[in-house]
Design an enzyme around this catalytic site. Structure first.
Site, PDB file in Angstrom:
ATOM      1  N   GLY A  35       0.791  -1.222   0.000  1.00  0.00           N
ATOM      2  CA  GLY A  35       0.000   0.000   0.000  1.00  0.00           C
ATOM      3  C   GLY A  35       0.821   1.269   0.000  1.00  0.00           C
ATOM      4  O   GLY A  35       1.871   1.373  -0.643  1.00  0.00           O
ATOM      5  N   VAL A  83       2.824  -3.157  15.359  1.00  0.00           N
ATOM      6  CA  VAL A  83       2.977  -1.884  16.075  1.00  0.00           C
ATOM      7  C   VAL A  83       2.031  -1.759  17.265  1.00  0.00           C
ATOM      8  O   VAL A  83       2.225  -0.894  18.121  1.00  0.00           O
ATOM      9  CB  VAL A  83       2.804  -0.679  15.132  1.00  0.00           C
ATOM     10  CG1 VAL A  83       3.849  -0.694  14.029  1.00  0.00           C
ATOM     11  CG2 VAL A  83       1.406  -0.610  14.558  1.00  0.00           C
ATOM     12  N   TYR A 175     -12.126   3.618  13.523  1.00  0.00           N
ATOM     13  CA  TYR A 175     -10.945   3.979  12.741  1.00  0.00           C
ATOM     14  C   TYR A 175     -10.763   5.491  12.667  1.00  0.00           C
ATOM     15  O   TYR A 175      -9.672   6.013  12.918  1.00  0.00           O
ATOM     16  CB  TYR A 175     -11.084   3.404  11.334  1.00  0.00           C
ATOM     17  CG  TYR A 175     -10.024   3.870  10.372  1.00  0.00           C
ATOM     18  CD1 TYR A 175      -8.728   3.374  10.427  1.00  0.00           C
ATOM     19  CD2 TYR A 175     -10.335   4.795   9.369  1.00  0.00           C
ATOM     20  CE1 TYR A 175      -7.755   3.795   9.522  1.00  0.00           C
ATOM     21  CE2 TYR A 175      -9.370   5.217   8.459  1.00  0.00           C
ATOM     22  CZ  TYR A 175      -8.088   4.721   8.544  1.00  0.00           C
ATOM     23  OH  TYR A 175      -7.132   5.140   7.651  1.00  0.00           O
ATOM     24  N   LYS A 179      -7.761   7.851  14.113  1.00  0.00           N
ATOM     25  CA  LYS A 179      -6.971   8.757  13.296  1.00  0.00           C
ATOM     26  C   LYS A 179      -7.089  10.202  13.788  1.00  0.00           C
ATOM     27  O   LYS A 179      -6.134  10.984  13.679  1.00  0.00           O
ATOM     28  CB  LYS A 179      -7.400   8.650  11.833  1.00  0.00           C
ATOM     29  CG  LYS A 179      -7.004   7.333  11.173  1.00  0.00           C
ATOM     30  CD  LYS A 179      -5.497   7.090  11.223  1.00  0.00           C
ATOM     31  CE  LYS A 179      -5.070   5.914  10.370  1.00  0.00           C
ATOM     32  NZ  LYS A 179      -3.615   5.636  10.474  1.00  0.00           N
ATOM     33  N   ALA A 208      -6.135   3.679  -4.296  1.00  0.00           N
ATOM     34  CA  ALA A 208      -6.370   2.346  -4.865  1.00  0.00           C
ATOM     35  C   ALA A 208      -5.289   1.372  -4.416  1.00  0.00           C
ATOM     36  O   ALA A 208      -4.482   0.896  -5.206  1.00  0.00           O
ATOM     37  CB  ALA A 208      -6.416   2.434  -6.380  1.00  0.00           C
ATOM     38  N   THR A 209      -5.269   1.073  -3.116  1.00  0.00           N
ATOM     39  CA  THR A 209      -4.364   0.063  -2.562  1.00  0.00           C
ATOM     40  C   THR A 209      -5.108  -1.273  -2.520  1.00  0.00           C
ATOM     41  O   THR A 209      -6.253  -1.375  -2.970  1.00  0.00           O
ATOM     42  CB  THR A 209      -3.919   0.454  -1.147  1.00  0.00           C
ATOM     43  OG1 THR A 209      -5.066   0.471  -0.283  1.00  0.00           O
ATOM     44  CG2 THR A 209      -3.271   1.831  -1.139  1.00  0.00           C
TER      45      THR A 209
END
Length: 268
Positions: A35, A83, A175, A179, A208-209
């Protein structure tokens, strides 16, 4: 035969400013095997940096590291690290220092945004996992790496957040809340470790990953008609902002949130 990494390196070099703006620097990119993290790692090596690529899957990191080192001649190391595991992060920094030397650049790119049916079905485990990867890990890495950088000649931290932190919806609330917290950490760590360490954040829009494969194309197309860019971004389009914020031309930029979202935040 030219590989995808070689093509990305050539593209990054042709699009970068003259010279190698990160020459002699050492950078860690979390979530760096795919990504946006992959594109940033490639661009940094093409710009002259030695790069540590970290993700949960070491084999993917090793594959990219070998290909990127061959394409650029830079030292590229591979590290397995989740992480969200607090106790893994200081040893990770030690490993990188042993292989590449002291870090100059930290890119907190690793993130996760799992799907759920409705807010009342969000489990504690899902909520904690989202905050561990998107907030807790970056906090600890910024604290530990920032302290090391400040004790030497300084450095740069780049966080990869989301434009969703400014436009949350019920469908991605854990999410986007995480963030949003990362945005707040950006301001706090910029104060804590300034002036020698700069801390900035990219508010990434839809790219677009591999994650985008689960998106409904018709829905995305309908939404994109409202965005100034009228499209989803190519992962390589994150590179310019990352090189700027981590390079010498951003010497007076810290505590900043830079949207790279095709104008999504400017849309109705």
């Amino acid at each position: 035969m030219t590989t995808t990494v070689e093509r990305s390196v050539a593209s990054a070099r042709s699009g970068a400013a003259a010279g190698q703006p990160l020459a002699g620097r050492r950078a860690l990119v979390t979530g760096g095997s795919r990504g946006l993290g992959r594109e940033i790692a490639i661009a940094f090596a093409a710009a002259g940096a030695d790069v540590a690529v970290a993700s949960r899957k070491k084999d993917a990191c090793e594959d990219l590291a070998a290909e990127l080192a061959a394409a650029t001649g830079r030292r590229v190391s591979a590290h397995a690290a989740h992480v969200g595991d607090w106790d893994r992060l200081d040893p990770l920094l030690d490993e990188i220092e042993q292989e590449l030397g002291p870090l100059d650049v930290l890119v907190n790119n690793a993130g996760m945004a799992p799907l759920y049916d409705s807010l009342d079905t969000v489990s504690e485990a899902l909520f904690d996992k989202v905050f561990a990867v998107n907030v807790k890990g970056p906090f600890r890495l910024m604290a530990a790496a920032g302290r090391r950088m400040a004790g030497r000649d300084g450095g740069v931290v780049l966080n990869v957040s989301s434009m969703g932190s400014k436009r949350p919806t019920a469908a991605d609330l854990p999410y986007t809340a995480a963030k949003s917290a990362l945005n707040t950490l950006t301001a706090g760590f910029a104060q804590e470790y300034g002036p020698s360490v700069r801390v900035n954040t990219i508010l990434a829009g839809p790219f677009a990953t591999d994650i985008s494969r689960s998106w409904d194309p018709a829905t995305v197309a309908a939404m994109a008609r409202e965005w100034p860019a009228r499209r989803v971004g190519d992962p390589a389009e994150i590179v310019g902002a990352a090189l700027y914020l981590c390079g010498p031309h951003a010497s007076y930029t810290t505590g900043a949130l830079l949207a790279v979202d095709g104008g999504r935040l400017a849309a109705p």
